[in-house]
Scaffold this active site. Structure first.
Site, PDB file in Angstrom:
ATOM      1  N   GLY A   1       0.794  -1.214   0.000  1.00  0.00           N
ATOM      2  CA  GLY A   1       0.000   0.000   0.000  1.00  0.00           C
ATOM      3  C   GLY A   1       0.831   1.272   0.000  1.00  0.00           C
ATOM      4  O   GLY A   1       1.945   1.328  -0.527  1.00  0.00           O
ATOM      5  N   SER A   2       0.293   2.312   0.620  1.00  0.00           N
ATOM      6  CA  SER A   2       0.826   3.665   0.459  1.00  0.00           C
ATOM      7  C   SER A   2       2.148   3.924   1.165  1.00  0.00           C
ATOM      8  O   SER A   2       2.698   5.026   1.049  1.00  0.00           O
ATOM      9  CB  SER A   2      -0.207   4.680   0.958  1.00  0.00           C
ATOM     10  OG  SER A   2      -1.365   4.624   0.156  1.00  0.00           O
ATOM     11  N   THR A   3       2.684   2.949   1.894  1.00  0.00           N
ATOM     12  CA  THR A   3       4.030   3.132   2.440  1.00  0.00           C
ATOM     13  C   THR A   3       5.051   3.299   1.312  1.00  0.00           C
ATOM     14  O   THR A   3       6.159   3.786   1.550  1.00  0.00           O
ATOM     15  CB  THR A   3       4.437   1.923   3.313  1.00  0.00           C
ATOM     16  OG1 THR A   3       4.217   0.713   2.569  1.00  0.00           O
ATOM     17  CG2 THR A   3       3.631   1.894   4.600  1.00  0.00           C
TER      18      THR A   3
ATOM     19  N   LYS B   1       4.705   5.307  -1.203  1.00  0.00           N
ATOM     20  CA  LYS B   1       4.588   6.639  -1.816  1.00  0.00           C
ATOM     21  C   LYS B   1       5.830   7.525  -1.653  1.00  0.00           C
ATOM     22  O   LYS B   1       6.148   8.295  -2.583  1.00  0.00           O
ATOM     23  CB  LYS B   1       3.343   7.343  -1.279  1.00  0.00           C
ATOM     24  CG  LYS B   1       2.058   6.746  -1.841  1.00  0.00           C
ATOM     25  CD  LYS B   1       0.813   7.356  -1.211  1.00  0.00           C
ATOM     26  CE  LYS B   1      -0.445   6.733  -1.820  1.00  0.00           C
ATOM     27  NZ  LYS B   1      -1.681   7.196  -1.150  1.00  0.00           N
TER      28      LYS B   1
END
Length: 703
Positions: A367-369, A371
C-alpha cells in the site's frame, strides 16, 4: 661293452645350481623370521596388544551459545545422557529384535512415539514379517517365490503388499514400544552410533549401563540438548538442530561429520552451522579403564544484533493490539514488526503474532508506504518538481483498472502534501508522466513507454530493497511477487503499492534506506563471533565482528530525500497527517508513512470471498539523527465498514517507537529472570496502549 642297464642317472649342473639358490633363500628367510621373533618379538607384541585392547570413540561437544547484543544468553546447552545403538552388518535380524525387546524393559518412549496410527506402516510390516515367520512364509509359497525371482521381482515386496490390516493389528500394544525402539536402532548407518533415545532418566541410564555387556551395540553416551530461552518472543528464528538430512549427507561427511551427528537444520542454527559446531573430543580406554586423551571444545558463540528487551516489549505490544482487534480478521490473525538500525543494518527486533518467520517468508502488497519512494522517483526523473501542484480528484484511464481516487478529495497539493495526506492521485500522475501520457488526452498509450515506466519504477524500488533479496543472514528468504508489465491502469496502482508484493523485512530495509538518505545497508542478525568461554556468564574474546555493509546507494539526489522525509515527518506531526493522532504520546521525533492495500481473500469459515486490507506502517526516529527504522505489517483485516478495526498498524508502530525510547532511559535487564517464566509473569506493556481508539478520520482509508 657295458650294458645300458648299468649306466647311472645324472642331475644336470643347472638344476644343482637352482637347488642351491632355493636353499640359500630359505635360509635367509628363516634367519629373518628368527630375528623378528627373538629380537623384536616383545616390541611387536606390545604394539599388537595395545591396538587390540584400546578402543577410541569421539565424544560430542556442545554447540556454541547465542547471546543478544547486551550479553543476555538466548541459547545454551543442557548435558543429557543418550542411548545409542551401533548397527553392525554381522548382526542378525532376530538379534536386533531381541535387543529391542530387552531395551523396552529398561526405557520408556513417549505415547506419541508408540502410537500405532503415527508409526510408519512399513516399519510395522517389516516387524510383523520378522516376528511372524510361519505366517509370513504362507504369504508367498516356495514355488511362487522361485517364479517371482525368475521374473525379476522381489518376493519380499510381494509379502509386504499381502499383509492385511488385521494381521498388523495383531501386533500388541506392548510390542509397539519394541517396534519404536527397533525402528530407531536400524534407521541409522552401519558402524555409526544411532541415537535411540535422548535425555535418559537416571534410572534408565543406570539400568542400561548395568547390562551393557549383554546388549551388543548398545551404549550410553553424554550428549547435549539445545536450551532455547525466550521462546515466546523469538523461537522461530533460532532454528532447530536435528539429524543430517539425507540429501546433504555426502557434503557433511566431506567436512568431517559422522552420519549420526546432529546439525543445524534451519535459520540461525543452519546458517551459522560451521561456527556453532563444537569440536569433538576423543575418549580412549584400555579394557574398563577409560581416559580422555583429546579434549573437545564448545563451538564458537554468536552475539546477535537482537535487543531481547526490545524484542519482548514489541511482542507484548503486538499481542495486546491483536487482542484488541478480535473480529477484525476473516481468517487467522497476523502481524509483523521488524526494527533495524539504519546506520548499521543490525536487526534490533523481528516479531510476529505467532509467526516471526513471516517477516522473511511471507509477501504482501504494502500500500501507500511506497509513496515516499514514488515521490522521489518523480523528482529524480524530472516529471515533477518540488513546486509541482496537482489537483487530487478521481481519475479514470481508458482500459481496465484505470479508476483511481484517494480516501477523500484532497484538492491541490505538492509532493510533500501528497505524502502527508496520502494522495493516490498524485502518485498516479507521476506514473502517467513516466509513461508519457497526459490525462484527458485523446492519444492512445505507447506500449513501449508503458513498459519502460514499469521498468523505471521497479528499478528504483529495487534500489530501496523492495522486491530483491535483502541479503539477511538467514536461509529461506522470499523476494516477493513481480507482477510484470501489465495494462497502463495497473501502473497507477503500482505507484501506490498495490501490484508487486514484498516481505516485512524488505519493507523495514526500505524504511531504513529512507532514514539513511539512500544508503541501503545489509540487514543482519549476528554482530559478532566469539571464542567459547568456560565461564558461560561471560563472553569470550571476539573472533570476528561484522562490520556494516552498504549494499548500494540509491540513485536519487539528497535534496529529494529531504523532500520525502519532510512529507513523512508531516504524516505523524501535523494535523493533516494520516497518523498524527497516534503519535501524540511518543517521546521521540518520528517520521512515518501509513499504508493500506485493498485485496480479496477466501474466508475459511464459509469459503466466501471477502474484501480485506493490508494495514502497513513505516517509521524512523529520531528524525534528525535516526537510530531505529521499523516496518509494521498487519495483513488481511476487514475494513472499518465491514467491522474491522482501523489503525492497528499505526498503533503498533507508535507503541514500538515509544518502547525503544523507554529502553534508552531505563533498561529492565532481560537476563535477570528465567526466560519464558519471566515472559509469562510480570511483563510490562509498552507505553501507550491505543492512542486513538475509534478515530476514523486518520485511519488511512486509502485505495
Amino acid at each position: 661293452m657295458a650294458s645300458g642297464k648299468n649306466k647311472k642317472p645324472t642331475i644336470p649342473f643347472r638344476l644343482n645350481v637352482l637347488f642351491f639358490a632355493v636353499f640359500i633363500l630359505f635360509s635367509i628367510l628363516i634367519l629373518r623370521l628368527g630375528y623378528v621373533q627373538i629380537v623384536e618379538g616383545d616390541t611387536y607384541e606390545e604394539d599388537v596388544n595395545e591396538t587390540a585392547s584400546t578402543s577410541a570413540s569421539r565424544v560430542d561437544a556442545p554447540r556454541g551459545i547465542m547471546y543478544d547484543r547486551n550479553g543476555t544468553e538466548l541459547v545454551g546447552n543442557n548435558l543429557i545422557l543418550t542411548l545409542t545403538y551401533t548397527n553392525q552388518r554381522s548382526y542378525e535380524d532376530d538379534e536386533r529384535i531381541q535387543t529391542a525387546e530387552e531395551l523396552a524393559e529398561l526405557i520408556e518412549f513417549d505415547e506419541e512415539e508408540t502410537d500405532r496410527d503415527s508409526m510408519p506402516e512399513r516399519n510395522l510390516q517389516d516387524y510383523w514379517l520378522l516376528t511372524r515367520e510361519n505366517e509370513a512364509d504362507k504369504l508367498v509359497s516356495d514355488k511362487e517365490e522361485q517364479r517371482l525371482m525368475e521374473n525379476g521381482k522381489d518376493p519380499y515386496e510381494v509379502q509386504l503388499d499381502r499383509i492385511t490390516d488385521e494381521q498388523l493389528n495383531d501386533i500388541s500394544d506392548e510390542e509397539l514400544e519394541v517396534v519404536a525402539i527397533w525402528s530407531e536402532m536400524i534407521s541409522g548407518y552401519y558402524d555409526s552410533p544411532q541415537r535411540v533415545k535422548r535425555d535418559l532418566t537416571e534410572g534408565e541410564a543406570t539400568a542400561i549401563s548395568a547390562r551393557l555387556d549383554e546388549l551388543e551395540g548398545v551404549d550410553v553416551t553424554r550428549d547435549f540438548r539445545r536450551d532455547y530461552q525466550y521462546t515466546k518472543a523469538f523461537q522461530s528464528l533460532y532454528g532447530n538442530v536435528g539429524s543430517i538430512p539425507q540429501e546433504t549427507v555426502s557434503e557433511f561427511l566431506a567436512k568431517g561429520y559422522q552420519r549420526s551427528d546432529e546439525v543445524g537444520q534451519s535459520f540461525l542454527e543452519e546458517h551459522y552451522e560451521d561456527t556453532l559446531r563444537g569440536k569433538k573430543g576423543t575418549v580412549s580406554g584400555e579394557d574398563d579403564e577409560a581416559e580422555e586423551t583429546s579434549n573437545g571444545s564448545r563451538g564458537n558463540d554468536l552475539v546477535l544484533s537482537i535487543d531481547m528487551d526490545l524484542q519482548r516489549e514489541v511482542q507484548t505490544i503486538i499481542d495486546d493490539q491483536m487482542g484488541q482487534s478480535e473480529g477484525s480478521f476473516p481468517n487467522d490473525q497476523q502481524a509483523y514488526v521488524t526494527a533495524i538500525d539504519p546506520n548499521t543494518g543490525e536487526i534490533l527486533a523481528i516479531n510476529g503474532y505467532d509467526d516471526q518467520l513471516g517477516n522473511i517468508t511471507n509477501t504482501y502488497e504494502m500500500g501507500s508506504t511506497i509513496k515516499p519512494a514514488t515521490g522521489m522517483i518523480g523528482l529524480q526523473e524530472e516529471v515533477i518538481t518540488e513546486d509541482t501542484k496537482i489537483n487530487d480528484r478521481p481519475i479514470d484511464l481508458p482500459g481496465p483498472g484505470g479508476k483511481v481516487s484517494s480516501s477523500h478529495e484532497i484538492g491541490t497539493i505538492d509532493v510533500v502534501g501528497a505524502i502527508q495526506e496520502s494522495s493516490n492521485v498524485f502518485m498516479s500522475e507521476i506514473a502517467m508522466r513516466l509513461m508519457d501520457y497526459e490525462y484527458g488526452s485523446n492519444d492512445g498509450f505507447n506500449n513501449q513507454k508503458v513498459d519502460e515506466a514499469y521498468a523505471t519504477m521497479r528499478d528504483y524500488y529495487h534500489q530501496f530493497g523492495l522486491g530483491v533479496e535483502t541479503s539477511v543472514d538467514l536461509p529461506s528468504e522470499a523476494t516477493g511477487l513481480n507482477a510484470g508489465t501489465q495494462v497502463p491502469g495497473s501502473l497507477l496502482f503500482f505507484s501506490f503499492g498495490q501490484l508487486d508484493t514484498y516481505t516485512p523485512l524488505q519493507l523495514a530495509q526500505y524504511s531504513a534506506t529512507i532514514a539513511s538518505d539512500g544508503k541501503r545497508m545489509e540487514p543482519h542478525l549476528v554482530k559478532e563471533i566469539r571464542e567459547p568461554n568456560r565461564n558461560t556468564d561471560e563472553m569470550g574474546a571476539v573472533l570476528h565482528q561484522f562490520e556494516p555493509n552498504m549494499l548500494n546507494q540509491v540513485n536519487i539526489d539528497k535534496e529529494y530525500f529531504d523532500i520525502a522525509q519532510e512529507g513523512m515527518y508531516d504524516v505523524v506531526n501535523t494535523e493533516l497527517g494520516t497518523a498524527d493522532s497516534y503519535f501524540t504520546d511518543v517521546n521521540m521525533e518520528v517520521a512515518g508513512k501509513t499504508g493500506t492495500a485493498e485485496r480479496s481473500v477466501r474466508r475459511e469459515s464459509d469459503n466466501e470471498v471477502v474484501d480485506v486490507n493490508n494495514q502497513t506502517f513505516i517509521a524512523y526516529g529520531p528524525y534528525e539523527d535516526p537510530e531505529i527504522a521499523i516496518a509494521v505489517v498487519v495483513p488481511n483485516t476487514y475494513s472499518s465498514d465491514e467491522g474491522g478495526r482501523s489503525g492497528i498498524a499505526n498503533s503498533i508502530a507508535a507503541d514500538t517507537m515509544q518502547a525503544y525510547e523507554n529502553l534508552k532511559e531505563e533498561r529492565p535487564g532481560a537476563g535477570s529472570g528465567e526466560g519464558d517464566a519471566e515472559e509469562e509473569n510480570g511483563e510490562e506493556n509498552a507505553e501507550g496502549e491505543e492512542n486513538a481508539e475509534g478515530d476514523e478520520a486518520s485511519a488511512d482509508e486509502e485505495q
